[in-house]
Each structure stands twice: as C-alpha cells, then as structure tokens.
Scaffold this motif. Structure first.
Motif, mmCIF file in Angstrom:
data_model
loop_
_atom_site.group_PDB
_atom_site.id
_atom_site.type_symbol
_atom_site.label_atom_id
_atom_site.label_comp_id
_atom_site.label_asym_id
_atom_site.label_seq_id
_atom_site.Cartn_x
_atom_site.Cartn_y
_atom_site.Cartn_z
ATOM 1 N N ALA A 103 0.831 -1.203 0.000
ATOM 2 C CA ALA A 103 0.000 0.000 0.000
ATOM 3 C C ALA A 103 0.870 1.260 0.000
ATOM 4 O O ALA A 103 0.581 2.232 -0.709
ATOM 5 C CB ALA A 103 -0.922 -0.008 1.223
ATOM 6 N N LEU A 104 1.953 1.246 0.777
ATOM 7 C CA LEU A 104 2.859 2.393 0.783
ATOM 8 C C LEU A 104 3.538 2.572 -0.567
ATOM 9 O O LEU A 104 3.733 3.701 -1.032
ATOM 10 C CB LEU A 104 3.915 2.214 1.879
ATOM 11 N N LEU A 105 3.885 1.469 -1.218
ATOM 12 C CA LEU A 105 4.484 1.555 -2.550
ATOM 13 C C LEU A 105 3.498 2.143 -3.548
ATOM 14 O O LEU A 105 3.862 2.989 -4.377
ATOM 15 C CB LEU A 105 4.940 0.174 -3.004
ATOM 16 N N ALA A 106 2.238 1.704 -3.472
ATOM 17 C CA ALA A 106 1.220 2.250 -4.375
ATOM 18 C C ALA A 106 1.028 3.750 -4.141
ATOM 19 O O ALA A 106 0.882 4.524 -5.101
ATOM 20 C CB ALA A 106 -0.098 1.498 -4.185
ATOM 21 N N PHE A 107 1.060 4.156 -2.885
ATOM 22 C CA PHE A 107 0.920 5.584 -2.587
ATOM 23 C C PHE A 107 2.125 6.370 -3.095
ATOM 24 O O PHE A 107 1.987 7.484 -3.589
ATOM 25 C CB PHE A 107 0.753 5.781 -1.080
ATOM 26 N N ALA A 108 3.320 5.773 -2.974
ATOM 27 C CA ALA A 108 4.520 6.445 -3.480
ATOM 28 C C ALA A 108 4.466 6.613 -4.993
ATOM 29 O O ALA A 108 4.960 7.601 -5.538
ATOM 30 C CB ALA A 108 5.764 5.658 -3.080
ATOM 31 N N LEU A 109 3.861 5.675 -5.684
ATOM 32 C CA LEU A 109 3.777 5.753 -7.141
ATOM 33 C C LEU A 109 2.872 6.892 -7.609
ATOM 34 O O LEU A 109 3.115 7.481 -8.672
ATOM 35 C CB LEU A 109 3.279 4.425 -7.715
ATOM 36 N N VAL A 110 1.844 7.204 -6.841
ATOM 37 C CA VAL A 110 0.896 8.254 -7.244
ATOM 38 C C VAL A 110 1.100 9.537 -6.451
ATOM 39 O O VAL A 110 0.297 10.469 -6.591
ATOM 40 C CB VAL A 110 -0.563 7.766 -7.076
ATOM 41 N N LEU A 111 2.168 9.605 -5.649
ATOM 42 C CA LEU A 111 2.364 10.752 -4.770
ATOM 43 C C LEU A 111 2.441 12.087 -5.516
ATOM 44 O O LEU A 111 1.805 13.067 -5.091
ATOM 45 C CB LEU A 111 3.627 10.540 -3.926
ATOM 46 N N PRO A 112 3.194 12.206 -6.628
ATOM 47 C CA PRO A 112 3.240 13.511 -7.315
ATOM 48 C C PRO A 112 1.871 13.989 -7.785
ATOM 49 O O PRO A 112 1.557 15.182 -7.678
ATOM 50 C CB PRO A 112 4.177 13.247 -8.504
ATOM 51 N N PHE A 113 1.068 13.076 -8.292
ATOM 52 C CA PHE A 113 -0.255 13.473 -8.776
ATOM 53 C C PHE A 113 -1.195 13.778 -7.606
ATOM 54 O O PHE A 113 -2.135 14.567 -7.754
ATOM 55 C CB PHE A 113 -0.838 12.362 -9.649
ATOM 56 N N PHE A 114 -0.945 13.171 -6.458
ATOM 57 C CA PHE A 114 -1.700 13.520 -5.257
ATOM 58 C C PHE A 114 -1.445 14.969 -4.875
ATOM 59 O O PHE A 114 -2.374 15.713 -4.542
ATOM 60 C CB PHE A 114 -1.309 12.570 -4.118
ATOM 61 N N PHE A 115 -0.186 15.392 -4.943
ATOM 62 C CA PHE A 115 0.155 16.773 -4.606
ATOM 63 C C PHE A 115 -0.397 17.752 -5.648
ATOM 64 O O PHE A 115 -0.878 18.833 -5.291
ATOM 65 C CB PHE A 115 1.660 16.927 -4.487
ATOM 66 N N THR A 116 -0.299 17.403 -6.923
ATOM 67 C CA THR A 116 -0.770 18.326 -7.960
ATOM 68 C C THR A 116 -2.283 18.511 -7.921
ATOM 69 O O THR A 116 -2.793 19.576 -8.293
ATOM 70 C CB THR A 116 -0.355 17.816 -9.346
ATOM 71 N N ASN A 117 -3.023 17.496 -7.468
ATOM 72 C CA ASN A 117 -4.486 17.592 -7.432
ATOM 73 C C ASN A 117 -5.007 18.238 -6.154
ATOM 74 O O ASN A 117 -5.973 19.010 -6.197
ATOM 75 C CB ASN A 117 -5.109 16.196 -7.587
#
Length: 455
Positions: A103-117
C-alpha cells in the motif's frame, strides 16, 4: 516507612533537574540569550532573554520528568511503552506487513499526482521535499548494508556520496557525458573507492573503524576543496546537465518532452520526472538488499555482525565479506550522489560535510539497524520534520518574533535521538525476520542481535 524513599527520590530528581537547568542556562546564555549579526561597521548585538528563560524551563521540566518516570523509578515508563509496542508488533500478522508495504508503494507511485491535485499551489514544494526524503531513504538503505547487516560502523559514508556526485559532474564537464551514461560509472567509481577504504580497515573494529571511516570522509572533502584546477575547489561545479527521457529534455521548446507528446509544458513535469528517477533507484536498492540478505553473502554479513571470531571459525573469509559490504554500500551511495548532482545542477564540497554522514547514520540507527521499513520511517520523520518546523508559527509567540525553528534543527535531532534511545534503544523497528529458517519463520527481538560494532 515507604515515604522516605519516595521523598528522597523526588529531592534527588529536583537536584538533578536543577543541575541540568543550570548547565542549560550557562550554555544557552551565548547560544540563545545573545545573538550577533554582521552589520555595517561591526557586529549587531541583540538579546533574547525570553527564549533563554523558556529554554531553561523546558530543560528543567524535561529532566525532572525523565528522572521521576524513567531514571529513578522501579517501573520506567519507557519499559512499559516498549513492552506495549512490542506486544502490538508481535500481534500483527506477518502477511499484514507485506500488504502495508504494498500500500505504501502504491501511494509512493501516485504521490506527485496527489500533490498536484490536492495542493496545486504548493505541489512543487511538496514534490521537491519528497525527492529529498527519497534520496535520504536510498542513502539510508545503502548505509544499512554496512552498519545494519555487516555491523561495520561507518562515519564517512558521505565520501561515497561525494564521489558519485563529482564523478558525474566531472564526466559531464570534461567529456560531455549525459546522466544516464554517467550513472553506472559513478556507482562503479564509488564502489571502487569502497574497496580502497575496505583494505586498510580489515583488522579494525568498533570505535577504531569509526575513526578511520570518519577520516576517510574528511580526506575526500579536503581533496575536493583544494584540488582547484580539477574540481573547482570551493567554487564547485555548475551547469550539470539534467536527465532526459529517451533523449527528450523536459524543457520548453519544440524538441522538448511536452512538444513531442503534444501536451502543454509545465515546469512541474521536471520535478515529477526527477521524483520517479530517485524512486526507481531507491526501489532497486531495496530489492537488491533484500535479495542479498537471502544469499550466502548476506548470511556472511550477519555472521560478521554477530561475532567476527566465530565467523572466521566457520571458514568465512572476513576480508572479502567486509570488502563486499563496503563496496555494495558505496555503490548505492554513488548512485544517490549522481542523482543529487543532476537534481541540484551545482555541487561543491560544502554539500558533503560530516553532518551529512551523521544524519544518514542517525536515520539508520533511529529506524532500527537492519530494518528497511525503519529507514523509511526515520527518513520521513527527520527530513520531513524540518519542513514541518517552517509551518509552526505559534513558536514565534512563545520564543519571540525573531525565532526561527529551522535554525535549531540539529538541537531537535539531538533531542529526538535521546528520546528514541531512551525509549527504544534498538530503534523504532526492533524486531528482525531471519533470512533463513528451518521449520517456522518467527520474528527475532533485537535484543538477541549484536549492536553492529563488528565484534
């Protein structure tokens, strides 16, 4: 009859807290109470008596609490908390940890788009912070091979970091080699210097090994600082090229990444690209470390950490074992240094001081020697905590309008290390999973594992 010991304990705690407060007052008088700034015509002297008094009270209260509930009691709070935490960890099913990691790896993969949104106004700041944290995670994993697995106390790990950074910078400056071509070369050169360091320290252990590695790190920094004709000396090296995406530069123009794919150019694209580069490098470091732990060389590292004499009696070549630990750890440090150079675009010897080695070692120790997830937690807390300090505006109301909490980051680091070492002497993650099992795989308490002193 029982009141006297309690009274004596409280009186002793008060005297101990008063002594600590007095020392804090003496030391803080020049560090906190009086401040000097360079001004036209001399020094500008200002006083901060309010911050000085508050710091004395904080030290007094903290020392009194430690004496009453930790040092001078039959049931220390730290022992109770540590036992409760160990019970919680033991109660967690083994499979849950794997799913949490995924789950942490999946969150790390989408982290930049989480910040941009969700943080469109501060996405660049948060992504840049995530890149910095990921860099220290990679460095912590690399040092964990040397300190956590092989038990060799290395205080000069920043030397390999510097070798990797300067290798890429010099190759780009003199031979115009790009990032992707110089990346493996930087890692190989850092591993080569790891072997060079390993040879003279083969017979050293514990504190002696730490002193030699510390000296090696300072030698590298001084050479970079004084070899002006080749390294630029204190001026450093600028104009370091940025990485490309299959030959496409992430810049504005008709031949850039955005124009090739027909999308609108945004400067945040370069930060996202850099984030995924360091994420991939860190994941490679983690996967290689986990794989090596299950191989004979990984078992030899752990045997060396437990007892070097017993390791020799088993027929293990301790010389080659130490050299592989130093070289592989240095390899990942060099790769991280090469990325640091391309991320910054400018490097100088001031970026590779002993303080960097101390921070990386603190991350490994606080996270738990030999623990991969512990390095991640410690990196997020220590490196990300600095950014949190910038947003603690209420501290200016306590210590005065001129108080900058970022200037006291090393003091906070020290307090955090003292707290963790008192509460969890073996680090945040103190349990281990054996690399090989006979019948049943069980977690091992860190109390049964050597401290990592190489003997």
């Amino acid at each position: 009859m029982r009141a006297a010991p309690t009274t004596n304990r409280f009186a002793d705690s008060l005297r101990d807290a008063a002594a600590a407060a007095f020392l804090a007052a003496v030391l803080g008088f020049f560090l906190i109470g009086i401040r000097t700034d360079i001004a036209p015509g001399g020094l500008d002297l200002t006083t901060r008596w309010g911050a000085w008094i508050v710091s004395i009270l904080v030290v007094f209260a903290g020392r009194l609490a430690l004496s009453l509930f930790v040092f001078r009691t039959d049931n220390p709070v730290t022992q109770t908390l540590g036992g409760a935490l160990s019970g919680v960890i033991e109660a967690v099913p083994g499979g849950l940890g794997k799913w949490l990691g995924r789950a942490l790896l999946a969150f790390a993969l989408v982290l930049p788009f989480f910040f941009t949104n969700f943080f469109p106004g501060r996405d660049r700041q948060f992504i840049d912070l995530a890149i910095l944290i990921m860099t220290y995670i990679m460095l912590g994993w690399g040092l964990n091979i040397v300190v956590g697995l092989a038990g060799l106390l290395d205080l000069g790990y920043v030397a390999f970091y510097a070798v990797g950074a300067y290798s890429f910078a010099l190759l780009a400056h003199y031979f115009e080699i790009g990032f992707w071509s110089a990346l493996p070369l930087a890692g190989i050169l850092a591993a080569f210097w790891g072997v060079i360091l390993g040879f003279p320290v083969l017979r050293l252990r514990g504190d002696y090994l730490a002193i030699v590695t510390l000296a090696f790190g300072e030698i590298i920094r001084v050479v970079l600082l004084n070899w002006y004709q080749f390294t630029g000396g204190p001026d450093g090296i600028s104009g370091i090229p940025k990485p490309t995406f299959f030959g496409l530069e992430l810049s504005r123009g008709d031949d850039g990444f955005a124009a090739f794919f027909g999308i609108e150019y945004d400067p945040i694209q370069r930060f996202i690209f850099l984030y995924y580069i360091i994420l991939i490098l860190a994941l490679i470091t983690n996967l290689v470390t986990i794989r090596l732990r299950k191989l004979p060389i990984g078992r030899a590292w752990e045997a060396l950490r437990e007892d070097e004499i017993a390791c020799r009696s088993l027929g293990i070549n301790t010389r080659n074992t130490k050299l592989t630990a130093f070289s592989i750890g240095a390899l990942f440090g060099g790769l991280a240094g090469s990325f640091f150079a391309t991320r910054q675009g400018f490097i100088s010897p001031e970026s590779f001081t002993f303080l960097e080695s101390a921070i990386i070692l603190a991350i490994v120790v606080l996270g738990g020697l030999g623990s991969q997830i512990g390095v991640v937690i410690a990196s997020v807390v220590m490196i990300g905590g600095i950014e949190m300090l910038r947003n603690l505006g209420f501290l200016t109301h306590v210590f005065g309008p001129g108080f900058d909490p970022v200037q006291y980051r090393m003091l906070i680091f020290g307090l955090a290390m003292v707290f963790i070492m008192v509460w969890k002497p073996r680090g945040l993650i103190s349990t281990r999973e054996p690399s090989t099992v006979l019948k049943e795989k069980k977690r091992i308490d860190a109390g049964m594992v050597a401290q990592g002193e190489g003997h």
